[in-house]
Motif scaffolding. Sequence first.
Motif, PDB file in Angstrom:
ATOM      1  N   LEU A   1      26.066 -32.874 -17.574  1.00 18.00           N
ATOM      2  CA  LEU A   1      25.439 -33.804 -16.642  1.00 18.00           C
ATOM      3  C   LEU A   1      26.371 -34.212 -15.514  1.00 18.00           C
ATOM      4  CD1 LEU A   1      23.406 -36.181 -18.980  1.00 18.00           C
ATOM      5  CD2 LEU A   1      22.475 -34.904 -17.044  1.00 18.00           C
ATOM      6  N   VAL A   2      27.659 -34.241 -15.813  1.00 20.67           N
ATOM      7  CA  VAL A   2      28.627 -34.720 -14.819  1.00 20.67           C
ATOM      8  C   VAL A   2      28.658 -33.825 -13.588  1.00 20.67           C
ATOM      9  CG1 VAL A   2      31.097 -35.080 -14.390  1.00 20.67           C
ATOM     10  CG2 VAL A   2      30.065 -35.888 -16.529  1.00 20.67           C
ATOM     11  N   ILE A   3      28.595 -32.515 -13.797  1.00 16.01           N
ATOM     12  CA  ILE A   3      28.748 -31.586 -12.671  1.00 16.01           C
ATOM     13  C   ILE A   3      27.612 -31.735 -11.666  1.00 16.01           C
ATOM     14  CG2 ILE A   3      29.050 -29.190 -11.985  1.00 16.01           C
ATOM     15  CD1 ILE A   3      31.337 -30.483 -13.694  1.00 16.01           C
ATOM     16  N   PRO A   4      26.350 -31.493 -12.040  1.00 11.43           N
ATOM     17  CA  PRO A   4      25.292 -31.601 -11.027  1.00 11.43           C
ATOM     18  C   PRO A   4      25.097 -33.016 -10.500  1.00 11.43           C
ATOM     19  CG  PRO A   4      24.351 -31.239 -13.210  1.00 11.43           C
ATOM     20  CD  PRO A   4      25.820 -31.050 -13.344  1.00 11.43           C
ATOM     21  N   SER A   5      25.378 -34.037 -11.327  1.00 14.81           N
ATOM     22  CA  SER A   5      25.260 -35.410 -10.838  1.00 14.81           C
ATOM     23  C   SER A   5      26.263 -35.669  -9.723  1.00 14.81           C
ATOM     24  CB  SER A   5      25.493 -36.410 -11.977  1.00 14.81           C
ATOM     25  OG  SER A   5      24.461 -36.356 -12.921  1.00 14.81           O
ATOM     26  N   THR A   6      27.493 -35.216  -9.924  1.00 16.83           N
ATOM     27  CA  THR A   6      28.521 -35.393  -8.897  1.00 16.83           C
ATOM     28  C   THR A   6      28.175 -34.606  -7.646  1.00 16.83           C
ATOM     29  OG1 THR A   6      30.177 -35.608 -10.652  1.00 16.83           O
ATOM     30  CG2 THR A   6      30.993 -35.259  -8.415  1.00 16.83           C
ATOM     31  N   VAL A   7      27.746 -33.362  -7.839  1.00 16.21           N
ATOM     32  CA  VAL A   7      27.445 -32.498  -6.691  1.00 16.21           C
ATOM     33  C   VAL A   7      26.275 -33.050  -5.887  1.00 16.21           C
ATOM     34  CG1 VAL A   7      26.638 -30.209  -5.993  1.00 16.21           C
ATOM     35  CG2 VAL A   7      28.439 -30.424  -7.724  1.00 16.21           C
ATOM     36  N   ILE A   8      25.218 -33.512  -6.544  1.00 13.78           N
ATOM     37  CA  ILE A   8      24.063 -34.002  -5.784  1.00 13.78           C
ATOM     38  C   ILE A   8      24.407 -35.300  -5.063  1.00 13.78           C
ATOM     39  CG2 ILE A   8      22.930 -35.377  -7.594  1.00 13.78           C
ATOM     40  CD1 ILE A   8      21.279 -33.135  -4.908  1.00 13.78           C
ATOM     41  N   CYS A   9      25.267 -36.127  -5.654  1.00 11.78           N
ATOM     42  CA  CYS A   9      25.710 -37.331  -4.944  1.00 11.78           C
ATOM     43  C   CYS A   9      26.477 -36.949  -3.676  1.00 11.78           C
ATOM     44  CB  CYS A   9      26.565 -38.211  -5.850  1.00 11.78           C
ATOM     45  SG  CYS A   9      25.641 -39.098  -7.127  1.00 11.78           S
ATOM     46  N   ARG A  10      27.367 -35.957  -3.785  1.00 10.44           N
ATOM     47  CA  ARG A  10      28.106 -35.489  -2.605  1.00 10.44           C
ATOM     48  C   ARG A  10      27.153 -34.898  -1.578  1.00 10.44           C
ATOM     49  NH1 ARG A  10      33.541 -33.935  -4.132  1.00 10.44           N
ATOM     50  NH2 ARG A  10      34.276 -35.536  -5.590  1.00 10.44           N
ATOM     51  N   THR A  11      26.172 -34.112  -2.044  1.00  9.58           N
ATOM     52  CA  THR A  11      25.235 -33.461  -1.135  1.00  9.58           C
ATOM     53  C   THR A  11      24.392 -34.492  -0.390  1.00  9.58           C
ATOM     54  OG1 THR A  11      25.137 -31.515  -2.572  1.00  9.58           O
ATOM     55  CG2 THR A  11      23.373 -31.763  -0.963  1.00  9.58           C
ATOM     56  N   LEU A  12      23.960 -35.531  -1.118  1.00 10.89           N
ATOM     57  CA  LEU A  12      23.173 -36.587  -0.487  1.00 10.89           C
ATOM     58  C   LEU A  12      24.024 -37.482   0.398  1.00 10.89           C
ATOM     59  CD1 LEU A  12      20.897 -37.615  -3.481  1.00 10.89           C
ATOM     60  CD2 LEU A  12      20.099 -36.714  -1.294  1.00 10.89           C
ATOM     61  N   GLY A  13      25.325 -37.565   0.074  1.00 12.13           N
ATOM     62  CA  GLY A  13      26.213 -38.443   0.831  1.00 12.13           C
ATOM     63  C   GLY A  13      26.192 -39.865   0.304  1.00 12.13           C
ATOM     64  N   ILE A  14      26.128 -40.001  -1.045  1.00  8.33           N
ATOM     65  CA  ILE A  14      26.082 -41.328  -1.659  1.00  8.33           C
ATOM     66  C   ILE A  14      27.182 -41.459  -2.704  1.00  8.33           C
ATOM     67  CG2 ILE A  14      23.605 -41.545  -1.278  1.00  8.33           C
ATOM     68  CD1 ILE A  14      23.152 -40.840  -4.185  1.00  8.33           C
ATOM     69  N   ASP A  15      27.417 -42.695  -3.116  1.00  3.76           N
ATOM     70  CA  ASP A  15      28.457 -43.001  -4.080  1.00  3.76           C
ATOM     71  C   ASP A  15      28.072 -42.475  -5.467  1.00  3.76           C
ATOM     72  OD1 ASP A  15      30.207 -44.378  -5.928  1.00  3.76           O
ATOM     73  OD2 ASP A  15      30.610 -45.845  -4.359  1.00  3.76           O
ATOM     74  N   TYR A  16      29.033 -41.873  -6.159  1.00  2.72           N
ATOM     75  CA  TYR A  16      28.784 -41.332  -7.497  1.00  2.72           C
ATOM     76  C   TYR A  16      28.443 -42.430  -8.499  1.00  2.72           C
ATOM     77  CZ  TYR A  16      29.571 -38.875 -11.923  1.00  2.72           C
ATOM     78  OH  TYR A  16      29.432 -38.346 -13.180  1.00  2.72           O
ATOM     79  N   ALA A  17      28.715 -43.671  -8.146  1.00  2.00           N
ATOM     80  CA  ALA A  17      28.436 -44.781  -9.067  1.00  2.00           C
ATOM     81  C   ALA A  17      26.958 -44.854  -9.442  1.00  2.00           C
ATOM     82  CB  ALA A  17      28.867 -46.103  -8.434  1.00  2.00           C
ATOM     83  N   PHE A  18      26.088 -44.245  -8.643  1.00  2.00           N
ATOM     84  CA  PHE A  18      24.656 -44.279  -8.938  1.00  2.00           C
ATOM     85  C   PHE A  18      24.254 -43.286 -10.030  1.00  2.00           C
ATOM     86  CE2 PHE A  18      24.757 -46.162  -4.696  1.00  2.00           C
ATOM     87  CZ  PHE A  18      23.903 -47.236  -4.846  1.00  2.00           C
ATOM     88  N   HIS A  19      25.191 -42.452 -10.478  1.00  2.99           N
ATOM     89  CA  HIS A  19      24.803 -41.380 -11.396  1.00  2.99           C
ATOM     90  C   HIS A  19      24.251 -41.914 -12.719  1.00  2.99           C
ATOM     91  CE1 HIS A  19      27.962 -41.100 -14.620  1.00  2.99           C
ATOM     92  NE2 HIS A  19      28.560 -41.939 -13.805  1.00  2.99           N
TER      93      HIS A  19
END
Length: 403
Positions: free
Chosen positions: A149-167
């Motif tokens: 879960l960590v990998i795609p959650s981190t990547v989609i946060c980066r792609t969207l341009g938002i803080d990873y804290a929302f994962h």
Amino acid sequence: MTIATEQSTEAPPAFPQLRDDPLAPPPAYAQWREETPAKQVTLQNGKTAWVVTRQKEAREVFENPTVSRDPSQEEFPQVRRGMSFRRNDLIMNHMDPPLHGRFRKMLAPWFTMKKINEQREDIQKIVDEAVDRLMTFGKPVNFHKEFSLVIPSTVICRTLGIDYAFHNDFERLATVITRAGSSAEDFAAATKELFGVCEHLVDESIKNPGGGVLQVLTDKLQAGEINREQAVAHTYVLVVGGHETTAHTISLGFLQLFRDPAQAEFLRENTDRIPDAITEMLRLQAINDGSVARITTTELDLGGVKVPAGAGIIPLMSPSHRDPRAWDNPDVFDIDRDNSQHLALGGGIHSCLGQNLARAELEVVFETILRRIPTLRLAGCESDIGFQRDGFVFGVYDLPVAW
């Protein structure tokens, strides 16, 4: 010869069915496939729809321009209890041309192969950091939660341009939304809460633009090219679609390799074949049986079965991907086979927008884990795995591993 569409006086069988084996479709689906290329079924809400069980006919449905994704139609198959999308102007997934093309053109530049290749170094860093963190845990460790879960959650946060804290919110709520067994009340509550999170993200992006896909949406919103509901809904879809299925593909892919350690060793020594292995994993897993619902606008002839206009129709990837008419020995994991016709990432105009990103993540993940943790193994028995078997999005919740 035309196959009659009339059903027996008995109610059509229930859909979706449950998997006995997380890496194989429910046994009933294979039986349906051998009986007929299209079969009428009963949905959770009591309505009927047609499922398509063979590869050739499933592709025909994906690519037929007369088949609609419009969920506002009365007989559009609501596969999930409490399904909330009943409009055809909110998200690209449920838009027909020409509106669909306008939204896809807006977002597609962020998911081109060129754009994704530019991100490979960043993806590799994300994966390496996740491996470093994974190896600090005591064993056994839940590989799905702490890595997949960590990998795609981190990547989609980066792609969207938002803080990873929302994962944490994304993962918690997406689990409820993608689980067919969730009650209508739980589904509605999770959907409402996640939409609230996405509304907050849109507002924050307007105040403090962070780049990424979310800023594209909010820039278009401020320019009056899309409305607020569309900006929020597309954020929602990118959040859910950007991590849940990729995470399950990672976990189930490693389960496949745990079952076949010789194949894992081969891939460790022949990393150039990892993309072929991933394609074969996607074919065999076929985890998205419930998310590709459509509705006919004209009568369809599917292998002699007449599906009437105005009928809900669902191309089932899991039995289609095991269709012996399309592949030799289809139940066998074989990275040498031609998989150009599989539908795991959709087909036609609604093929997965993020497929290049998902493939890049998967390629980096499998190469890195096979190289850095060569002794990774299942801790205990498969009965210790927490499987998501409920028929909407297949996968796992708990994959205990050691090394």
